[in-house]
Design an enzyme around this catalytic site. Structure first.
Site, PDB file in Angstrom:
ATOM      1  CD  GLU A   1      -3.270  -1.081   2.239  1.00 48.33           C
ATOM      2  OE1 GLU A   1      -2.818   0.449   2.915  1.00 48.33           O
ATOM      3  OE2 GLU A   1      -3.345  -2.466   2.406  1.00 48.33           O
TER       4      GLU A   1
ATOM      5  CG  HIS B   1      -9.058   6.070   1.434  1.00 41.28           C
ATOM      6  ND1 HIS B   1      -8.812   5.808   0.305  1.00 41.28           N
ATOM      7  CD2 HIS B   1      -8.583   5.080   2.227  1.00 41.28           C
ATOM      8  CE1 HIS B   1      -8.445   4.470   0.249  1.00 41.28           C
ATOM      9  NE2 HIS B   1      -7.271   3.961   1.615  1.00 41.28           N
TER      10      HIS B   1
ATOM     11  NE  ARG C   1      -4.654   5.801   2.897  1.00 44.15           N
ATOM     12  CZ  ARG C   1      -4.700   4.841   3.925  1.00 44.15           C
ATOM     13  NH1 ARG C   1      -5.603   4.971   5.016  1.00 44.15           N
ATOM     14  NH2 ARG C   1      -4.610   3.635   3.629  1.00 44.15           N
TER      15      ARG C   1
ATOM     16  CG  HIS D   1     -10.094   6.601   5.445  1.00 43.34           C
ATOM     17  ND1 HIS D   1     -10.814   5.323   5.593  1.00 43.34           N
ATOM     18  CD2 HIS D   1      -8.791   5.713   5.352  1.00 43.34           C
ATOM     19  CE1 HIS D   1     -10.152   4.709   5.879  1.00 43.34           C
ATOM     20  NE2 HIS D   1      -9.345   4.171   5.907  1.00 43.34           N
TER      21      HIS D   1
ATOM     22  NE  ARG E   1      -4.906   5.509   9.701  1.00 42.23           N
ATOM     23  CZ  ARG E   1      -5.372   4.104   8.368  1.00 42.23           C
ATOM     24  NH1 ARG E   1      -4.692   2.910   8.394  1.00 42.23           N
ATOM     25  NH2 ARG E   1      -6.366   4.394   7.792  1.00 42.23           N
TER      26      ARG E   1
HETATM   27  P1  FAD Z   1     -14.041   0.660  15.940  1.00 42.22           P
HETATM   28  O1  FAD Z   1     -13.516  -0.761  15.208  1.00 42.22           O
HETATM   29  O2  FAD Z   1     -14.763   1.768  14.568  1.00 42.22           O
HETATM   30  O3  FAD Z   1     -15.058   0.379  16.987  1.00 42.22           O
HETATM   31  C1  FAD Z   1     -15.394   1.006  17.679  1.00 42.22           C
HETATM   32  C2  FAD Z   1     -16.882   0.346  18.664  1.00 42.22           C
HETATM   33  O4  FAD Z   1     -17.220   1.479  19.675  1.00 42.22           O
HETATM   34  C3  FAD Z   1     -18.228  -0.266  17.755  1.00 42.22           C
HETATM   35  O5  FAD Z   1     -18.238  -1.224  17.812  1.00 42.22           O
HETATM   36  C4  FAD Z   1     -18.469   1.286  18.429  1.00 42.22           C
HETATM   37  O6  FAD Z   1     -20.299   0.522  17.588  1.00 42.22           O
HETATM   38  C5  FAD Z   1     -18.259   1.518  19.517  1.00 42.22           C
HETATM   39  N1  FAD Z   1     -19.164   3.085  19.757  1.00 42.22           N
HETATM   40  C6  FAD Z   1     -18.592   4.523  19.239  1.00 42.22           C
HETATM   41  N2  FAD Z   1     -19.176   5.151  20.525  1.00 42.22           N
HETATM   42  C7  FAD Z   1     -20.006   4.755  21.318  1.00 42.22           C
HETATM   43  C8  FAD Z   1     -20.690   4.897  22.060  1.00 42.22           C
HETATM   44  N3  FAD Z   1     -20.910   6.017  22.986  1.00 42.22           N
HETATM   45  N4  FAD Z   1     -21.485   3.697  23.019  1.00 42.22           N
HETATM   46  C9  FAD Z   1     -21.447   2.653  23.362  1.00 42.22           C
HETATM   47  N5  FAD Z   1     -20.502   1.864  21.718  1.00 42.22           N
HETATM   48  C10 FAD Z   1     -19.950   3.252  20.891  1.00 42.22           C
HETATM   49  N6  FAD Z   1      -7.085   0.095   8.831  1.00 42.22           N
HETATM   50  C11 FAD Z   1      -5.710  -0.220   8.699  1.00 42.22           C
HETATM   51  O7  FAD Z   1      -5.327  -0.545   9.178  1.00 42.22           O
HETATM   52  N7  FAD Z   1      -6.237  -1.418   7.492  1.00 42.22           N
HETATM   53  C12 FAD Z   1      -7.104  -1.311   6.804  1.00 42.22           C
HETATM   54  O8  FAD Z   1      -7.781  -2.159   6.027  1.00 42.22           O
HETATM   55  C13 FAD Z   1      -8.313  -0.483   6.663  1.00 42.22           C
HETATM   56  N8  FAD Z   1      -9.109  -0.140   6.037  1.00 42.22           N
HETATM   57  C14 FAD Z   1     -10.735   0.577   6.670  1.00 42.22           C
HETATM   58  C15 FAD Z   1     -11.374   0.332   5.780  1.00 42.22           C
HETATM   59  C16 FAD Z   1     -12.338   1.463   6.108  1.00 42.22           C
HETATM   60  C17 FAD Z   1     -13.613   1.635   4.970  1.00 42.22           C
HETATM   61  C18 FAD Z   1     -12.076   2.486   7.545  1.00 42.22           C
HETATM   62  C19 FAD Z   1     -13.545   3.137   7.435  1.00 42.22           C
HETATM   63  C20 FAD Z   1     -11.908   2.283   7.902  1.00 42.22           C
HETATM   64  C21 FAD Z   1     -10.544   1.257   7.753  1.00 42.22           C
HETATM   65  N9  FAD Z   1      -9.227   1.286   8.607  1.00 42.22           N
HETATM   66  C22 FAD Z   1      -7.957   0.249   8.507  1.00 42.22           C
HETATM   67  C23 FAD Z   1      -9.439   1.833   9.971  1.00 42.22           C
HETATM   68  C24 FAD Z   1      -9.413   1.071  10.607  1.00 42.22           C
HETATM   69  O9  FAD Z   1     -10.276   0.201   9.827  1.00 42.22           O
HETATM   70  C25 FAD Z   1     -10.270   1.315  11.991  1.00 42.22           C
HETATM   71  O10 FAD Z   1      -9.410   2.580  12.483  1.00 42.22           O
HETATM   72  C26 FAD Z   1     -10.027   0.805  12.956  1.00 42.22           C
HETATM   73  O11 FAD Z   1     -10.745  -0.888  12.891  1.00 42.22           O
HETATM   74  C27 FAD Z   1     -10.533   1.089  14.631  1.00 42.22           C
HETATM   75  O12 FAD Z   1     -10.692   0.222  15.140  1.00 42.22           O
HETATM   76  P2  FAD Z   1     -11.397   0.436  16.713  1.00 42.22           P
HETATM   77  O13 FAD Z   1     -11.088  -0.680  18.094  1.00 42.22           O
HETATM   78  O14 FAD Z   1     -10.669   1.156  17.059  1.00 42.22           O
HETATM   79  O15 FAD Z   1     -12.521   0.587  16.489  1.00 42.22           O
HETATM   80  C1  SIN Z   2      -7.003   0.404   2.605  1.00 35.34           C
HETATM   81  O1  SIN Z   2      -7.580  -0.725   2.117  1.00 35.34           O
HETATM   82  O2  SIN Z   2      -6.662   1.262   1.360  1.00 35.34           O
HETATM   83  C2  SIN Z   2      -7.720   1.132   3.833  1.00 35.34           C
HETATM   84  C3  SIN Z   2      -6.078   1.011   4.865  1.00 35.34           C
HETATM   85  C4  SIN Z   2      -6.277   2.094   5.633  1.00 35.34           C
HETATM   86  O3  SIN Z   2      -7.054   2.810   6.085  1.00 35.34           O
HETATM   87  O4  SIN Z   2      -5.355   1.508   6.363  1.00 35.34           O
END
Ligand code: FAD
Ligand code: SIN
Length: 535
Positions: free
Chosen positions: A116, A241, A287, A348, A383
């Site tokens: 990437e 993104h 990015r 993103h 990032r």
């Molecule tokens: P999340 O996985 O967002 O989980 C947050 C949780 O908190 C959820 O369950 C939500 O419901 C809960 N929550 C929020 N507010 C409250 C509240 N007030 N009360 C109770 N629950 C609440 N990163 C990479 O490294 N590689 C990738 O390939 C990649 N692809 C991505 C693709 C997309 C489409 C997106 C949107 C992001 C991507 N990212 C990627 C970024 C990465 O997915 C996220 O940064 C990461 O998953 C965040 O994980 P987290 O556990 O911190 O939060």
């Molecule tokens: C992607 O698959 O392009 C998302 C990767 C990332 O947000 O790190």
């Protein structure tokens, strides 16, 4: 109702569930999550998780790529520890049952590592293009089976409960005691009480009109932490993104950077490639560079989108390597095997967040933050792709290591916590106020606090958002709270923080670009922007 537990985890994405599964071996865990437990950004992650796994790769190279991407603002110690602990955490995920794609021609030779933007090696482990769904499937099943974990779905954390709030004492050594949580279906607010609270509530992409993020990403954890008095850092660095699908029927659909990693090339609508003008790595530049280049070209040419062309790869490869993207495009009438995909940049990833130390401790005792809600120092001003899932898992583990040292000696705080006080609020008959303000904030952030900023635009955004915030605060205390109202209040808080940090930083660096200070100013600005209010 008061619910007592050793660990209260807010959020059920990778960060929350990883911590919960670890912590359940030493105590009771309550995971509150505002929708279905799998609904999270984690669940939509496509590209994968970066870690040094290949023989021709090394820690120094992953560290160097992360530092380059972060444009002088990464904390080098944190970068080193995350990169070095990465492979062990990948092993944990694999031991728990996560299945990453292997080389299809010779699976015995190991993982099929993706490439990437900004990475000098192939080092992104992935499960085809649905990596997050695979991780979320395994972790949620494992958490559900653990007798020490109770998962509360449709439970919305409203506010943190702190000693300062209870005693009215304004002092810096604050202590977190739990959270008030709205049971959405039961329409009641419960008190969750715990000596350790872990914010794992994800990011805040919904602060912007166009985003790759799912609806849950409204910055609730960040806003709660700020209101409770935690220090918040670097919110001006919001990552856009470069390639979200441009189609009227495609809400928030990402086209992974891994498509460019397999040779996909960015082109203008007339078919000409343009990235060589902006960076030697062309379409695989970091990015921030790619998103800015697309923004510049769209403005220059008056276009609403650019094209991502991977038609040199055959249908069989595309449908197997990118099944989610291939199917989604096809369902909208775009055949990526023989025509380029229309794409636009969209908000993103929140690189800033609740300031934490190397064990995910915030500035409030007893309150930890990991995953996207936290600012660990890994990402700096931009990032590196696929470093986010890595950071979430490394810091969830480090938070666990710290609490496991602390738990045996921890004595129960003697404070009695009053139940939630609705202060005479009544049902609202004016939900138009919520939907109007929701739209206005997101539009204002998109127009004035986007990829390219200026003093004037930021000042305009500040004036408007401050006014809307005032209106929301009045409304908030008069009417019964609902998830929509809570999310509106939270995106307003987050928007204020992004604007405040952006106004502070008088230079252009990484994701913060302003026409009034077009260059990097290392002498004055090689530092974080930090905001903290004492409650
Ligand atoms: P999340 O996985 O967002 O989980 C947050 C949780 O908190 C959820 O369950 C939500 O419901 C809960 N929550 C929020 N507010 C409250 C509240 N007030 N009360 C109770 N629950 C609440 N990163 C990479 O490294 N590689 C990738 O390939 C990649 N692809 C991505 C693709 C997309 C489409 C997106 C949107 C992001 C991507 N990212 C990627 C970024 C990465 O997915 C996220 O940064 C990461 O998953 C965040 O994980 P987290 O556990 O911190 O939060
Ligand atoms: C992607 O698959 O392009 C998302 C990767 C990332 O947000 O790190």
């Amino acid at each position: 109702m008061e619910i007592r537990t050793d660990f209260l985890v807010i959020g059920s994405g990778l960060a929350g569930l990883f911590f919960a599964i670890r912590a359940a071996d030493i105590g009771t865990v309550a995971v509150v999550t505002k929708k279905d437990k799998i609904e999270s950004s984690t669940n939509y992650a496509q590209g994968g998780i970066a870690a040094v796994m290949a023989e021709d790769d090394c820690f120094d190279s992953h560290v160097a790529d992360t530092l380059t991407s972060g444009v002088g603002l990464c904390n080098e110690d944190i970068v080193n520890l995350v990169v070095k602990e990465g492979p062990e955490r990948i092993d944990d995920l694999i031991d728990w049952g996560v299945s990453f794609s292997k080389k299809s021609d010779a699976p015995e030779r190991g993982f099929d590592l993706g490439r990437e933007g900004g990475h000098s090696h192939r080092r992104v482990l992935h499960a085809k293009d649905y990596t997050g769904r695979e991780i979320e499937r395994v972790l949620s099943e494992r958490a559900e089976q653990h007798p020490n974990i109770a998962i509360y779905e449709n439970h919305f954390a409203v506010n943190l409960i702190t000693r300062s709030k209870l005693t009215g004492e304004r002092r810096s050594a604050n202590l977190c005691l739990g959270a008030y949580v709205l049971d959405i279906e039961g329409r009641a607010i419960h008190t969750f009480r715990a000596p350790y609270v872990v914010l794992a509530s994800g990011g805040s992409g919904k602060t912007y009109l166009y985003t790759s993020n799912p609806d849950i990403a409204t910055g609730d954890g960040l806003a709660m932490a700020y209101r409770a008095g935690a220090a918040i850092a670097n919110m001006e660095f919001f990552q856009f993104h470069p390639t979200c699908l441009y189609h009227p029927a495609a809400k928030s659909f990402l086209v992974s950077e891994a498509v460019r990693g397999e040779g996909g090339e960015l082109k203008l609508r007339n078919g000409s490639a343009f990235m060589e003008k902006y960076h030697p790595l062309k379409s695989l530049a970091p990015r921030d560079v790619v998103a800015r280049a697309i923004d510049t070209e769209m403005k220059r040419n008056g276009d609403d989108f650019v094209l991502l062309d991977i038609t040199h790869k055959d249908r069989d490869f595309l449908s197997k390597r990118f099944p989610t993207i291939y199917e989604r495009c096809l369902s909208l009438g775009i055949d990526m095997a023989c025509e380029p995909i229309p794409v636009v940049p969209a908000a993103h990833y929140q690189c800033g967040g609740v300031l934490v130390d190397d064990y995910a401790r915030t500035t409030i005792e007893g309150l930890f933050a990991c995953g996207e809600v936290a600012c660990t120092g890994l990402h700096g001003a931009n990032r590196l792709a696929s470093n986010s899932l890595l950071e979430a898992v490394v810091f969830a583990n480090r938070a666990f290591l710290k609490v496991s040292e602390m738990l045996p000696g921890k004595t129960e705080e003697s404070f009695s916590i009053p139940p939630w006080d609705p202060k005479g609020a009544t049902e609202s008959d004016e939900s138009i106020v919520v939907s109007h303000n929701w739209d206005e904030i997101r539009r204002c952030m998109w127009n004035y606090v986007g990829i390219v900023r200026s003093d004037k635009r930021l000042a305009r955004a500040k004036r408007r958002i401050d006014l809307i915030k005032q209106e929301i605060d009045e409304y908030y205390w008069n009417f019964t709270i609902t998830p929509d109202l809570l999310e509106l209040r939270n995106i307003a808080d987050v928007a204020q923080l992004i604007v405040a940090c952006a106004i502070m930083r008088k230079e252009s660096r990484g994701l913060h670009n302003t026409i009034d200070y077009p260059t990097k100013d290392d002498a004055n600005w090689r530092r974080n922007t930090i905001i903290q209010q004492y409650p």
